[in-house]
Design an enzyme around this catalytic site. Structure first.
Site, PDB file in Angstrom:
ATOM      1  N   GLN A 149      57.855  93.056   3.017  1.00  0.00           N
ATOM      2  CA  GLN A 149      57.051  93.178   1.805  1.00  0.00           C
ATOM      3  C   GLN A 149      57.924  93.108   0.563  1.00  0.00           C
ATOM      4  OE1 GLN A 149      53.634  92.999   1.805  1.00  0.00           O
ATOM      5  NE2 GLN A 149      54.247  92.516   3.883  1.00  0.00           N
TER       6      GLN A 149
ATOM      7  N   HIS B 193      58.628  89.822  -1.189  1.00  0.00           N
ATOM      8  CA  HIS B 193      57.564  89.107  -1.901  1.00  0.00           C
ATOM      9  C   HIS B 193      57.794  89.103  -3.408  1.00  0.00           C
ATOM     10  CE1 HIS B 193      54.400  87.685   0.691  1.00  0.00           C
ATOM     11  NE2 HIS B 193      54.437  88.790   1.415  1.00  0.00           N
TER      12      HIS B 193
ATOM     13  N   GLU C 201      48.112  99.080   1.410  1.00  0.00           N
ATOM     14  CA  GLU C 201      47.578  97.763   1.758  1.00  0.00           C
ATOM     15  C   GLU C 201      47.837  97.491   3.250  1.00  0.00           C
ATOM     16  OE1 GLU C 201      49.774  94.653  -0.090  1.00  0.00           O
ATOM     17  OE2 GLU C 201      48.245  93.124   0.289  1.00  0.00           O
ATOM     18  N   HIS C 202      49.114  97.629   3.660  1.00  0.00           N
ATOM     19  CA  HIS C 202      49.508  97.436   5.061  1.00  0.00           C
ATOM     20  C   HIS C 202      50.045  98.749   5.615  1.00  0.00           C
ATOM     21  CE1 HIS C 202      50.377  93.465   3.056  1.00  0.00           C
ATOM     22  NE2 HIS C 202      49.654  93.028   4.069  1.00  0.00           N
TER      23      HIS C 202
ATOM     24  N   ASP D 221      50.235  88.635   8.541  1.00  0.00           N
ATOM     25  CA  ASP D 221      50.272  87.709   7.411  1.00  0.00           C
ATOM     26  C   ASP D 221      49.900  86.297   7.825  1.00  0.00           C
ATOM     27  OD1 ASP D 221      50.928  89.443   5.413  1.00  0.00           O
ATOM     28  OD2 ASP D 221      53.091  89.188   5.632  1.00  0.00           O
TER      29      ASP D 221
ATOM     30  N   HIS E 232       3.577  99.182 -13.759  1.00  0.00           N
ATOM     31  CA  HIS E 232       3.990  99.346 -12.366  1.00  0.00           C
ATOM     32  C   HIS E 232       2.870 100.013 -11.563  1.00  0.00           C
ATOM     33  CE1 HIS E 232       8.024  98.593 -13.942  1.00  0.00           C
ATOM     34  NE2 HIS E 232       8.538  98.632 -12.728  1.00  0.00           N
TER      35      HIS E 232
END
Lengths: 433, 433
Positions: free
Chosen positions: A259, A262, A327-328, A361, A420
């Protein structure tokens, strides 16, 4: 050096809170510039898109060359080496099989008074997928965005991808073909999002836009939200690994680095029940960093945002994981299922030491577009559902209206919505004649 | 006079396009003011909330009176007349039964190499429901927002509702109780949204905010989106009725007026296969307008945005309905199921002449929080799904990693993400030793 924390430390709560609220992204405020670009594309259509592409991507296009022609597309794809083509085909097949299971069922049943109730799912008619240019131009992301749309049954699926200086990514074009994309426009930035949302003479508007992008793309997506549907605005990548001493420190180090490489703003955190194991992982990270191609990026991420947290037991680890809502989440422990059952908030879980996050991934099957920045507390990764919408259905019988209509009338009166109530009353009056 | 259109007219396409793109909402730009309010609540917490409530709602509160006490709450509820209480209870029961069917299943299966794949659903931990004050303080909306959250299993469910001059709406408080709401804060506007998103000393932050509100509330929700989840930003109400000559013009007129009476910006459209029937409905609307309590509002909506469109056949009607993508769609024709099957885009469908839209607003079972402004093309009404999120799960075996790991390595290399590839390679190397 990453941040070292231990739940046994007196200042743990404060330091953990600081880790959670750390500002990791320095997004430039490009909103005004993006507003201008969108207005320009709305006003001038193709002409604006072409001008902006010339300016930002140094590429001169005409309306008829905004999209790749079928021959050009195939010519680019022909450049892909066999091993990469086969790997991408396997990924597409596995991602498709996983997402096919997400298709929801229509439902219809009878209520207590003979009325029919239910709902029906249907795909959006057209979706546009944004694919970034340059280094972040990932064919895997094309599959992850386009295949759920394809599985949902989206009729018209297009990609916009900038090609700076005219350079295309053959693998991106292959991924688009594998995922059933109809057209690839060589347009990027806010101008691509504006064209997808509002349409131009050449680019027909879509109903939903997904895919990652830079600050301009994110700001543009935020602005067109409501006019069209969008997916989440993704922040920098994150991984949390929970590992006991029964792991190879080098494996865990590589998972953390996968990670960190990235983005300098990515965040990799290890939670371990064994302080010495944590130190060993830190050592392995340093060793790997020396030889890593993207070592400068990964090193900065690890130094600024990386953390190793020692806990007394896996119960503590689970509680911290829920606060991080990563996230992961990798669970490298003996009984990963038991640990997973104690954790509520995570985008994707990877169970056991044979499941490095990188599998997810590319090739595992689940989607890699996942909630970042603690948003796994309230949102999910991309799925087939993002390209479907539900229409609810109701059909009353005269008997059902007699049974429940008076209550609707009462509530309409209580809300001072007379028409209504009258719309129900007029029908009840005829039934009572 | 509403707009009269016919698909037989030469200028139909242009006039229909104008109808679709009509700007119906004149939202004031309150974004700067809202940004200040949010910053103030983040900085000063309770003190800011209390000061703003004093200013906007002319109500002086202290931290300990921000929320209704249990006794006060019950005292308000005791004021609700029996018929209204019973009607609300029936509505809650039917809405709960409908939404209970929306709970999705967890899935888990084995892939071709023995790997385990699947996903798991879980509720958000805390949700906040905004309830507007004044005329638009609808108990039915409390049920429609809170019951899906309750069914999803949200642990902490709170309401914020302004009480201008200290006046509460007993039915709103009863609805909150019926739907399992834990706490009701007498706070409104952007300050309520800020408190829900960021928390104050007294109001704990939530993960998801839903519910309608004015321009301030909408702007605040847009700003806190990402920090927390939000539902859609709703625009003015809409109804499309497709009716043939076999209907009572007065019933159809009342159905059109039941949306028009919400708001001067609401839009009511009739599509009919019989021009004379359309004229009869127009006449019935005028007649009803003379005596309607909210006749001024409904009349303005009908005059400015109402339309009667004559079509040659129901096929044309279906095609136009898809272009309108209405929030509410009534199908008052002989075979409503057949017509429904030809229409893709609508928030909610009401089938047959015994199903006035008002039934869906209160008591039918389906949610009345629905996509407006053509967003039914890409989004759905509120549901249990809005309060759930999905965690994807993957567990490789050594055999599965051997089978698919090399493809992941190849793709990582193609994306220049070396650590991704190495995290797979390190494991494969051990398997190959």
């Amino acid at each position: 050096m990453p941040h070292f924390l231990s739940t046994a430390d007196a200042d743990f709560e404060d330091r953990f809170a600081a880790l959670l609220t750390m500002k990791r992204e320095d997004s430039p405020d490009v909103d005004a510039a993006v507003a201008d670009i969108i207005a320009d594309v709305r006003a001038r259509g193709d002409a604006a898109v072409i001008e902006l592409t010339s300016k930002f991507d140094r590429l001169d296009l005409a309306p008829e060359t905004l999209a790749f022609g079928r021959d050009e597309w195939e010519a680019e794809i022909a450049k892909v080496p066999d091993d990469e083509r086969e790997a991408l085909e396997l990924a597409a097949e596995r991602i498709r099989a996983y997402h096919a299971r997400q298709m929801p069922e229509n439902e219809q049943w009878k209520g207590p008074h003979g009325e029919t109730l239910g709902w029906r799912w249907g795909p959006v008619s057209a979706a546009g997928l944004y694919v970034p240019g340059g280094l972040a131009s990932y064919p895997s992301s094309v599959l992850m965005n386009a295949i759920p749309a394809q599985v949902a049954g989206v009729e018209r699926l297009v990609v916009t991808a900038p090609t700076p200086d005219g350079k295309a990514n053959p693998l991106v074009l292959l991924a688009a073909k594998l995922a059933g994309v109809e057209t690839v426009y060589r347009v990027g930035g806010a101008q691509a999002i504006a064209a997808l949302a509002y349409g131009t003479e050449t680019i027909a508007p879509v109903d939903k836009i997904t895919g990652p992008g830079n600050a301009f793309v994110a700001a543009a997506k935020r602005r067109v939200f409501g006019r069209v549907g969008i997916d989440m605005i993704a922040g920098p990548s994150e991984i949390l690994v929970i590992a006991d001493r029964g792991n190879d420190p080098d494996w865990v180090a590589l998972d953390l680095l996968s990670q960190a490489e990235h983005d300098e703003s990515a965040q990799s955190i290890l939670i371990t029940t064994d302080h010495k194991f944590g130190l060993a992982v830190a050592g392995a990270v340093d060793e790997r960093l020396e030889r890593l191609e993207r070592g400068a990026i990964a090193g900065a991420s690890w130094r600024d945002f990386g953390a190793i947290i020692t806990v007394r037991n896996l119960g503590e680890a689970a509680a911290l994981a829920d606060q991080i809502a990563p996230e992961h989440l990798e669970l490298c422990v003996d009984d990963p299922e038991a640990l997973a059952a104690n954790i509520s908030h995570a985008g994707a879980m990877f169970l056991g030491k044979w499941t490095p996050e990188a599998i997810g991934d590319y090739i595992g099957g689940p989607n890699h577009v996942l909630p970042t920045a603690r948003s796994a507390r309230f949102s999910s990764g991309l799925s087939v559902m993002d390209f479907l919408k539900r229409t609810t259905m109701a059909k009353m019988t005269p008997g059902a209206l007699k049974a429940i209509g008076p209550a609707a009338e009462t509530l309409a009166r209580s809300e001072s919505l007379q028409a209504h109530g009258l719309s129900v009353r007029a029908r009840l009056d005829q039934l009572n004649e």
